[in-house]
Design an enzyme around this catalytic site. Structure first.
Site, mmCIF file in Angstrom:
data_model
loop_
_atom_site.group_PDB
_atom_site.id
_atom_site.type_symbol
_atom_site.label_atom_id
_atom_site.label_comp_id
_atom_site.label_asym_id
_atom_site.label_seq_id
_atom_site.Cartn_x
_atom_site.Cartn_y
_atom_site.Cartn_z
ATOM 1 N N GLY A 314 0.833 -1.197 0.000
ATOM 2 C CA GLY A 314 0.000 0.000 0.000
ATOM 3 C C GLY A 314 0.867 1.246 0.000
ATOM 4 O O GLY A 314 1.980 1.253 -0.521
ATOM 5 N N GLU A 315 0.336 2.331 0.560
ATOM 6 C CA GLU A 315 1.013 3.639 0.662
ATOM 7 C C GLU A 315 1.110 4.364 -0.678
ATOM 8 O O GLU A 315 1.485 5.521 -0.727
ATOM 9 C CB GLU A 315 2.446 3.508 1.219
ATOM 10 C CG GLU A 315 2.573 2.921 2.598
ATOM 11 C CD GLU A 315 4.020 2.870 3.073
ATOM 12 O OE1 GLU A 315 4.929 3.293 2.311
ATOM 13 O OE2 GLU A 315 4.253 2.403 4.197
#
Length: 361
Positions: A314-315
């Site tokens: 993610g991120e």
């Protein structure tokens, strides 16, 4: 703002797409031999209206927010990690930050709902409230708050455009947001809970079973209007998901190519595309996330992941990687010689243009 954007999105420039395809087919190579790079270059031309493009100024927009459902024990990390990692984005020490630095990608980080009064230097403060409510007990937010989250995402793209960014990625930070994303996806497409709930950042079996039960129940209990993506966000989503949805809408409105990261990012892209089905034309994928719901969401969107790297961070971490691939596509279009420029007789291609075959030069 939101209604103006939804009504103002226009499709790709089909005339430029045809010109770009003709240019790609005239390059000194076997037809189609550069595969997805050709498709990327052609669609990029359709987005910008320009035959030749560059993405020298790149940015991943990250939306940080806390999710009330975290208190149910559905995440491996405590809620304070949302704030800590948001600080680390600015320090340049997170996964997405280190990948971004490697190819000159900037980060633009927004606080849309971190459960803290702390003001972090370098983070754009658009806090709606200190986290959403616990979706297991009550709706995440009001309908107006959901709309506000979308408009923050649209504003983020406007800021990025004014700063001269030519391509965007969409990332997030919010402990508990794989739970909210799973609930949103289940509400959007009506699938089995087991098809959308994964272990996120890593939880034990007991927490995993609880997470599945919570997602199953919340989609039933809040009187969701399943035909209204904004209502879905307000009932079982998060400020991060709403703002990311707004980024995809804004990118389509301002005609800036935008890259999808992983599970949470693709759910936001799907929400945006439900609000306006032209949105996906402006989206490029990055990697095939290992989070279980990704495959359903990307299939529903009608796109294919560019890469499979067994990632699930993610991120926005997949976006800088995809930017490099898109850079390669622009290099092909901008710098590769045509048959004519290379003084190569390409008459032999006439016999194979309409056939499925490959030629080795």
């Amino acid at each position: 703002m939101l209604n103006e954007v939804l009504k103002g999105i226009e499709g790709l420039d089909n005339d430029m797409i045809l010109k770009a395809k003709n240019r790609v087919d005239s390059l000194a190579k076997p037809l189609g031999s550069l595969g997805k790079l050709e498709d990327i270059a052609i669609r990029l031309s359709g987005i910008t209206g320009n035959m030749f493009n560059n993405i020298d100024k790149k940015c991943v927009i990250i939306m940080s927010s806390d999710n009330g459902v975290e208190e149910e024990g559905v995440a491996s990390a405590p809620q304070c990690v949302t704030l800590l990692q948001t600080k680390n984005f600015i320090k340049g020490t997170t996964g997405v930050a280190t990948l971004a630095k490697s190819n000159g990608t900037d980060l633009m980080v927004f606080d849309v709902g971190i459960n803290s009064d702390e003001v972090v230097e370098g983070v754009i403060n658009r806090k709606i409230s200190k986290g959403t409510k616990n979706i297991y007990k009550e709706p995440a937010m009001t309908y107006e708050e959901a709309k506000k989250s979308l408009e923050i995402g649209i504003e983020a793209v406007k800021i990025a455009k004014e700063k001269g960014y030519k391509i965007l990625g969409v990332g997030e930070m919010g402990i508990g947001n794989t739970t909210t994303s799973a609930a949103v996806l289940k509400a959007l497409i009506g699938c089995e809970t087991s098809q959308v709930v994964g272990k996120g950042g890593g939880i034990n079996n007991a927490s995993f079973e609880k997470k599945k039960r919570i997602v199953e129940e919340v989609v039933k209990k809040h009187n969701i209007n399943f035909d209204d993506p904004i209502d879905i966000i307000s009932k079982v989503g998060g400020y991060d998901i709403g703002a990311m949805t707004g980024v995809f809408l804004g990118a389509a409105f301002y005609r800036i190519p935008v890259v999808i990261d992983g599970f949470i990012s693709v759910v936001a892209a799907l929400l945006a595309n439900r609000l306006n089905p032209l949105v996906k034309e402006f989206c490029f994928t990055s990697h095939k996330s290992q989070e279980i719901g990704y495959e359903l969401a990307i299939k529903e969107l009608g796109l294919d992941p560019m890469l499979d790297l067994n990632m699930r961070l993610g991120e926005g971490s997949g976006c800088p990687i995809a930017f490099s691939v898109i850079d390669f596509a622009t290099a092909m279009m901008n710098n590769m010689a045509t048959f004519e420029e290379g003084n190569i007789d390409n008459s032999y291609l006439e016999d194979v243009k309409d056939e499925e075959c490959y030629i080795v030069l």
